[in-house]
Design an enzyme around this catalytic site. Structure first.
Site, mmCIF file in Angstrom:
data_model
loop_
_atom_site.group_PDB
_atom_site.id
_atom_site.type_symbol
_atom_site.label_atom_id
_atom_site.label_comp_id
_atom_site.label_asym_id
_atom_site.label_seq_id
_atom_site.Cartn_x
_atom_site.Cartn_y
_atom_site.Cartn_z
ATOM 1 N N GLY A 71 1.094 -1.570 0.065
ATOM 2 C CA GLY A 71 0.197 -2.423 0.184
ATOM 3 C C GLY A 71 -1.126 -1.610 -1.327
ATOM 4 N N CYS A 72 -1.812 -1.343 -1.115
ATOM 5 C CA CYS A 72 -2.983 -1.173 -2.176
ATOM 6 C C CYS A 72 -3.865 -0.154 -1.269
ATOM 7 C CB CYS A 72 -4.145 -2.107 -2.537
ATOM 8 S SG CYS A 72 -4.912 -3.252 -1.244
ATOM 9 N N TYR A 73 -4.555 -0.292 0.025
ATOM 10 C CA TYR A 73 -4.680 0.552 0.558
ATOM 11 C C TYR A 73 -4.157 2.127 0.956
ATOM 12 C CZ TYR A 73 -8.832 -1.600 1.981
ATOM 13 O OH TYR A 73 -10.308 -2.708 2.247
ATOM 14 N N PRO A 74 -2.492 1.201 1.305
ATOM 15 C CA PRO A 74 -1.427 2.616 1.352
ATOM 16 C C PRO A 74 -0.935 3.621 0.565
ATOM 17 C CG PRO A 74 -0.656 0.386 2.533
ATOM 18 C CD PRO A 74 -2.041 -0.041 1.890
ATOM 19 N N THR A 75 -1.075 2.917 -0.794
ATOM 20 C CA THR A 75 -1.111 3.928 -1.759
ATOM 21 C C THR A 75 -1.677 4.756 -1.573
ATOM 22 O OG1 THR A 75 -0.265 1.618 -3.095
ATOM 23 C CG2 THR A 75 -1.102 3.853 -4.468
#
Lengths: 349, 349, 349, 349
Positions: free
Chosen positions: D152-156
């Site tokens: 995911g974007c936040y997780p990256t």
């Protein structure tokens, strides 16, 4: 033309035109950037000012005197108006070709230029030989030019929008109207109050209605196309976005023509002009970051207003309206395929 | 007229016109809000949907059937098109006055309305008696109206911009052009892809060039002013801001007039039209949140294009273009000073 | 207190704090604006610079020397830092009360102030008597103050957010975190590159992480609340909007408390602090243009992180964070109902 | 690997992840796009939906059943959650490799996934073999994977920001805080009210504070790095811009480390992570359109708060946070140089 063989200098790389030019040149297969000048920022790594260039160039801004510009094959001026006219004669004498992205060589009428730009022109002889760098009109001359005057952003969108109609002699050239809207980057990277986010965001306004420097530039181009003087009302507006120009053009038809066919035919061989399908409304973001002019042709309310045509013409003011067109001109001047280094896809959303 | 004495119902308070109307009514000294209806949100406190109203009203949305609208003095329709035309006859019969902020009663030509709005009109007899609520033109009729058709946003800015010129018979009414730019709230509070921030931000586009519902509304108004049919090209654009309309109007003068004096005189007694000094460029934010149309008149490039006039006209589409004008109409209908409850200062920056 | 009876001078009315103060004062029933000073713009009508004030005031900017400020009842300083400290002593001597919206009197520790603001303080004796104008903490002192130091924008949002927790002794005050996001108007109406629309729009960044002037101001306030030194990490960010601050606050609970009840009780009598229902996420636009701090209290992921509390606190930086709070302080100082002239509804959308 | 030799299918190309993937693939030298599926838009040319692709692809959306996906070398899922888990088993059986840009295979704990995504998982056996596609952690496994779960974007942004600190065992992993801000494109190209420009522009808000699907994804990754369970407070915010995530990370140091050296060393060989110089504040626009995570490390107010570290981590949510990372994973899976087709320069301004 082998890899990285064109030695390039950039004068004045600290503005938006400058950074955009660098963005395009660092990935251009034939461009060898040798110097970027800035009086005010000499010594600073370019990538410190423009972090998008981190990893792409190690160049630092240098004083113009230290740049050895006369050893370049090509020098771009991405300066304020009034610089290129001073430096170009010596460069030309040294065999360096020049593309001025500012306005110094755009007007053939030096007196007119001086009245709009409030300066005495330093090199009228260069004005005479300079080629106006709108490839869709002047491609052959550009190929052989020593000095190219890169067109302004509004003038690019408006001239490409009107071109087929005027060449076809299909409209009343006494009452042309260009209602143009520009993103704020068109005002440059100068510290000014009226372009602050808190001023320009969530706001829309016209400006320069009584007169704007791009009016005589556009009029010169349209007059050349028409073969007779044209009259134009030009209304620029500031719109709260970073990039993009949307020109909405109005003209009265003087004869019946198949508008869609006229435009498609005129631009059939042009890589950087895209005639949209009939009925389309191009949006500025569809050309964000790319060297492209998208045009749509309309004949609205035909039943009630039988003679009016509306043209929608969009560009990215920093690309087809400035740095991209400059690279296109460079490609033409150096015999490269015209799209070399200009193969980006627009960033959407 | 004593405090809080006008009993008011609002039908359809969940859109932008609705919340803007509530913003104005909760501080209006004579307005007593008695019911706000919404089929979809019945039971929800209004302030839960619109947190700016927290602390200003305890009302909850109710089903229309539970709203006792026939006990109101005035009902506003802030609904999609096609609702007011169904409910108004019964309200009028019950002695309730109606202001429709949607389009149901704006066209006098029912057939024309049906062709643009793709519905069969439910109450042509109301159309006949309804008064078009542009106070600067129809003030006296509004005062006595049972039903007021509140004008559209574009039509308000365009008609007020052209009005003095047309009344004076000073322009060619066969070739009028209105190049209009609107903030995104003009599209309403509907879930649609093209008005998402990620689509509409940092972007500019025209839309509806082949035809827009506001064109016949504007044409009807201009025709009435001119006393003869007019022809208009109307080009709406979407600009990346929340509120505001900027109409740039073009016309050819047919006789010499002192434009500035003409506009200043025509609007001298109008509280909600501000004619700017000569040479001005009104920005939309200067009317953000207020019931005001600001106009500037230009005669650009007089030396080259002797006969063209450019009018700049700005409003807040949700206020003078919708809810504010509706409150202005309410004030007129109920004999209140026209500016009652409309004394806000525009929010700038 | 009769109508328009407080004679008011405004020093430095050309910035955003200035125009916002004027917006509030021109509709304030008790404020009689007598002079607005500006060295650079003396002679210009205020409404020429700020068109939202057209029709609301005929005042022109005047030279400070010509303003007769010593005849005022109250003088607001809406100046850069370092002006009020010079002019206030004479005003106080003349019996004029002062509200400084800049930072000159905010720190009790003059040495600390001088180290952050890089100036020698011109009137330490005024610092000593000045009251920090956060009404929710210092209301009684403000009522009697001759000089009020109006709080900074970030400090208002952060202090009001932490206040109930710290007063209750419920959190570890050694590891407080304030992650704050501000609209661009917080940087003022100064011509600077980094706040241009083309730089700040469609962008997000932190700034001043190593240290920001508002950190010691916040720390001073929190320390006073706690009765012991506190430690705070303060991270300001620039967000691409005009107005608004969103402070996201983190703290570790040291004892169990009913957070929602704690906040609701502490602010039960405060007109300008709104504790949202449990689970809410206040948005900055819900306070756009109004003098209000909205707060929501969260205890996220309680199962996994048992001891952390998250507070969301939003204000309009120009209103509750500057001019609105200044008017609130004026109302307190002059014995008016605290909400006088502050009864606007937030502009949404 | 010869030119255009990887046969690629894209399932669900109508969202932002889809168009961004297409933008990258049409200029990728080894990618041969063979099919793009969409049930709702079957038959429509891709370039009609996304005008930035005009001239770059002639493909039309096709029904999944007509796409011959089982003949591809690689299929990307750019679909809503819950599609890939159904279609992947058959593809894997047919020898097709899969990169799911949605969330179907990100969690190793199927029960946990089902509780957050409110679906029964259709292929737990694929979950077991799927590799979490964060190349900076799992490069070797990705190379051999049949199925990659693209992060995911936040997780990256959060994982790359915390990674060196956690691997070094230098922080208290019981009290990690990630205060993250995302542009609106992160919400996808779905018609919803809260992401309309008129709602989300000029506004800032937190959302999902009580719980967000990316929290367990981040926690899983950090736990793996730490070798023990970690506790994280994750606060996402919506910021009014199109692209970009800015994660501001807070942790308490448990031992002294040279933070700058730690980060520079950890990422020395990573093409797509750029550790900024000490003291820097990366802005999101510096990675607009490119596959890059920029990180800056701060130790603010060291004198007063001795143990806190602040990490600033920015990505373009659609590139390093989605489609770009997917292409990076593709390059790894097919033995290409990792930067193939990912050599764009960020678009600034």
């Amino acid at each position: 033309m082998s890899e990285k063989s064109i030695k390039i200098g950039v004068v004045g790389g600290t503005g938006y035109t400058g950074v955009e030019l660098l963005r395009l040149l660092v990935t251009h297969p034939n461009a060898k950037l040798t110097a970027i000048t800035s009086r005010s920022e000499a010594g600073m790594p370019v990538a410190d000012m423009f972090p998008n260039l981190r990893g792409w160039t190690d160049l630092k801004f240098v004083e113009p005197s230290a740049a050895a510009l006369d050893k370049c094959d090509l020098v771009f001026f991405a300066t304020p108006n009034g610089i290129a006219m001073k430096d170009t004669p010596a460069l030309v004498k040294a065999g360096v070709r020049v593309i001025d992205i500012a306005a110094d060589f755009r007007f053939k009428d030096v007196k007119l230029w001086e009245s709009w730009y409030k300066m005495t022109h330093a090199s009228p002889e260069i004005v005479e030989e300079a080629v106006y760098g709108l490839p869709e009109v002047n491609r052959a001359k550009i190929a052989n030019a020593r000095v190219v005057a890169n067109p302004g952003c509004y003038p690019t969108s408006v001239q490409l929008g009107f071109l087929p109609l005027i060449e076809a002699g299909a409209v009343d050239t006494e009452h042309l109207i260009a209602d143009a809207k520009s993103g704020v980057s068109g005002a440059g990277r100068k510290a000014e109050v009226h372009t602050l986010l808190a001023e320009a965001s969530d706001n829309f306004k016209a400006y320069g209605v009584p007169g704007h420097r791009h009016l005589p530039e556009i009029t010169q181009g349209l007059t050349q196309m028409a073969g007779k003087p044209v009259k134009l009302i030009f209304t620029p507006h500031l719109t709260p976005m970073i990039r993009g120009i949307h020109a909405t053009l109005y003209a009265r038809l003087t004869k019946e023509v198949d508008l869609q066919a006229l435009y498609e035919k005129r631009y059939a061989d042009e890589t950087f002009v895209d005639v949209m399908p009939a009925g389309a409304h191009p949006d500025t973001r569809s050309v964000r970051g790319v060297n492209l002019c998208r045009i749509a042709v309309h004949r609205p309310h035909r039943e009630s207003c039988t003679d009016m045509v509306v043209i929608l013409s969009v560009i990215d003011n920093l690309v087809k309206g400035a740095a991209g067109q400059a690279v296109q001109n460079m490609n033409i001047m150096f015999g490269l395929p015209e799209a070399t280094g200009l193969n980006q896809v627009a960033l959407l959303p």
